[in-house]
Design a protein around this motif. Structure first.
Motif, PDB file in Angstrom:
ATOM      1  N   MET A   1       0.846  -1.179   0.000  1.00 30.97           N
ATOM      2  CA  MET A   1       0.000   0.000   0.000  1.00 30.97           C
ATOM      3  C   MET A   1       0.890   1.241   0.000  1.00 30.97           C
ATOM      4  O   MET A   1       1.888   1.298   0.705  1.00 30.97           O
ATOM      5  CB  MET A   1      -0.912  -0.011   1.228  1.00 30.97           C
ATOM      6  CG  MET A   1      -1.676   1.283   1.387  1.00 30.97           C
ATOM      7  SD  MET A   1      -2.809   1.309   2.768  1.00 30.97           S
ATOM      8  CE  MET A   1      -4.107   0.327   2.113  1.00 30.97           C
ATOM      9  N   LYS A   2       0.514   2.209  -0.774  1.00 27.83           N
ATOM     10  CA  LYS A   2       1.276   3.452  -0.842  1.00 27.83           C
ATOM     11  C   LYS A   2       0.912   4.343   0.339  1.00 27.83           C
ATOM     12  O   LYS A   2      -0.236   4.367   0.798  1.00 27.83           O
ATOM     13  CB  LYS A   2       0.998   4.165  -2.154  1.00 27.83           C
ATOM     14  CG  LYS A   2       1.498   3.393  -3.351  1.00 27.83           C
ATOM     15  CD  LYS A   2       1.311   4.180  -4.608  1.00 27.83           C
ATOM     16  CE  LYS A   2       1.860   3.386  -5.779  1.00 27.83           C
ATOM     17  NZ  LYS A   2       1.727   4.103  -7.029  1.00 27.83           N
ATOM     18  N   ILE A   3       1.904   5.091   0.793  1.00 27.02           N
ATOM     19  CA  ILE A   3       1.702   5.944   1.977  1.00 27.02           C
ATOM     20  C   ILE A   3       0.634   7.004   1.729  1.00 27.02           C
ATOM     21  O   ILE A   3      -0.161   7.325   2.619  1.00 27.02           O
ATOM     22  CB  ILE A   3       3.049   6.580   2.438  1.00 27.02           C
ATOM     23  CG1 ILE A   3       2.873   7.332   3.764  1.00 27.02           C
ATOM     24  CG2 ILE A   3       3.586   7.524   1.389  1.00 27.02           C
ATOM     25  CD1 ILE A   3       2.713   6.435   4.940  1.00 27.02           C
ATOM     26  N   SER A   5      -2.038   6.790  -0.200  1.00 29.85           N
ATOM     27  CA  SER A   5      -3.362   6.159  -0.122  1.00 29.85           C
ATOM     28  C   SER A   5      -3.732   5.889   1.331  1.00 29.85           C
ATOM     29  O   SER A   5      -4.875   6.114   1.749  1.00 29.85           O
ATOM     30  CB  SER A   5      -3.363   4.840  -0.900  1.00 29.85           C
ATOM     31  OG  SER A   5      -3.045   5.066  -2.238  1.00 29.85           O
ATOM     32  N   TRP A   6      -2.777   5.397   2.097  1.00 24.83           N
ATOM     33  CA  TRP A   6      -3.027   5.113   3.507  1.00 24.83           C
ATOM     34  C   TRP A   6      -3.388   6.390   4.262  1.00 24.83           C
ATOM     35  O   TRP A   6      -4.363   6.428   5.016  1.00 24.83           O
ATOM     36  CB  TRP A   6      -1.789   4.458   4.133  1.00 24.83           C
ATOM     37  CG  TRP A   6      -1.936   4.214   5.603  1.00 24.83           C
ATOM     38  CD1 TRP A   6      -2.538   3.155   6.204  1.00 24.83           C
ATOM     39  CD2 TRP A   6      -1.497   5.087   6.644  1.00 24.83           C
ATOM     40  NE1 TRP A   6      -2.492   3.296   7.573  1.00 24.83           N
ATOM     41  CE2 TRP A   6      -1.859   4.482   7.863  1.00 24.83           C
ATOM     42  CE3 TRP A   6      -0.839   6.318   6.668  1.00 24.83           C
ATOM     43  CZ2 TRP A   6      -1.577   5.071   9.095  1.00 24.83           C
ATOM     44  CZ3 TRP A   6      -0.561   6.891   7.889  1.00 24.83           C
ATOM     45  CH2 TRP A   6      -0.932   6.279   9.093  1.00 24.83           C
ATOM     46  N   ARG A   9      -6.851   7.672   3.455  1.00 22.63           N
ATOM     47  CA  ARG A   9      -7.887   6.892   4.121  1.00 22.63           C
ATOM     48  C   ARG A   9      -7.982   7.264   5.597  1.00 22.63           C
ATOM     49  O   ARG A   9      -9.077   7.378   6.155  1.00 22.63           O
ATOM     50  CB  ARG A   9      -7.619   5.397   3.962  1.00 22.63           C
ATOM     51  CG  ARG A   9      -8.762   4.585   4.517  1.00 22.63           C
ATOM     52  CD  ARG A   9      -8.652   3.098   4.271  1.00 22.63           C
ATOM     53  NE  ARG A   9      -7.290   2.647   4.458  1.00 22.63           N
ATOM     54  CZ  ARG A   9      -6.675   1.797   3.627  1.00 22.63           C
ATOM     55  NH1 ARG A   9      -7.314   1.324   2.593  1.00 22.63           N
ATOM     56  NH2 ARG A   9      -5.448   1.422   3.860  1.00 22.63           N
ATOM     57  N   GLN A  10      -6.837   7.459   6.260  1.00 21.06           N
ATOM     58  CA  GLN A  10      -6.863   7.829   7.684  1.00 21.06           C
ATOM     59  C   GLN A  10      -7.546   9.173   7.890  1.00 21.06           C
ATOM     60  O   GLN A  10      -8.321   9.348   8.834  1.00 21.06           O
ATOM     61  CB  GLN A  10      -5.442   7.881   8.269  1.00 21.06           C
ATOM     62  CG  GLN A  10      -4.628   6.615   8.128  1.00 21.06           C
ATOM     63  CD  GLN A  10      -5.365   5.384   8.598  1.00 21.06           C
ATOM     64  OE1 GLN A  10      -5.878   5.324   9.702  1.00 21.06           O
ATOM     65  NE2 GLN A  10      -5.408   4.377   7.739  1.00 21.06           N
TER      66      GLN A  10
END
Length: 123
Positions: A1-3, A5-6, A9-10
């Motif tokens: 997972m790419k940072i 994208s993460w 989402r957060q």
């Protein structure tokens, strides 16, 4: 997972995070209010102003800009070549836009196409 994208989402599901997760994110200065992923929105340059910039470029350089050519205006980079390419593409679908900047179209008979009367082009 790419940072990216993460992180997105957060920040978009902030309420679903536990209080401890929210505290950790806040300690890193990563909150929905300080979202580093949100691009800074610059106001769009008006069409007429970009046309003036193109005219100045044509006068100064004596040629049309290349597709990837840029100029500096008031500290901003203007992609004048890309803008002209896009305007030409729109012109092909709407012949009333900037006829002087595009070569005459052929009707297939060897004669140039006669200009259409002005009309409103709808995207």
């Amino acid at each position: 997972m790419k940072i990216g994208s993460w992180l997105h989402r957060q920040l978009t599901t902030w309420q679903a995070l536990t209080p401890g997760q929210q505290q950790l994110m806040t300690a890193l200065a990563l909150t929905p209010e300080t979202n580093p992923l949100a691009p800074a929105r610059r106001p769009r340059r008006p069409f007429a102003q970009t046309v003036q910039l193109l005219e100045l470029f044509l006068h100064r350089e004596g040629r049309i800009p290349a597709a990837r050519e840029t100029i500096r205006v008031d500290g901003d980079t203007v992609k004048i070549g890309a803008w002209l390419a896009k305007a030409r593409t729109k012109h092909r679908s709407c012949p009333t836009i900037m006829p002087a900047w595009s070569p005459p179209c052929s009707t297939g008979t060897g004669r140039p196409r006669t200009p259409s009367p002005p009309f409103s082009c709808k995207p």
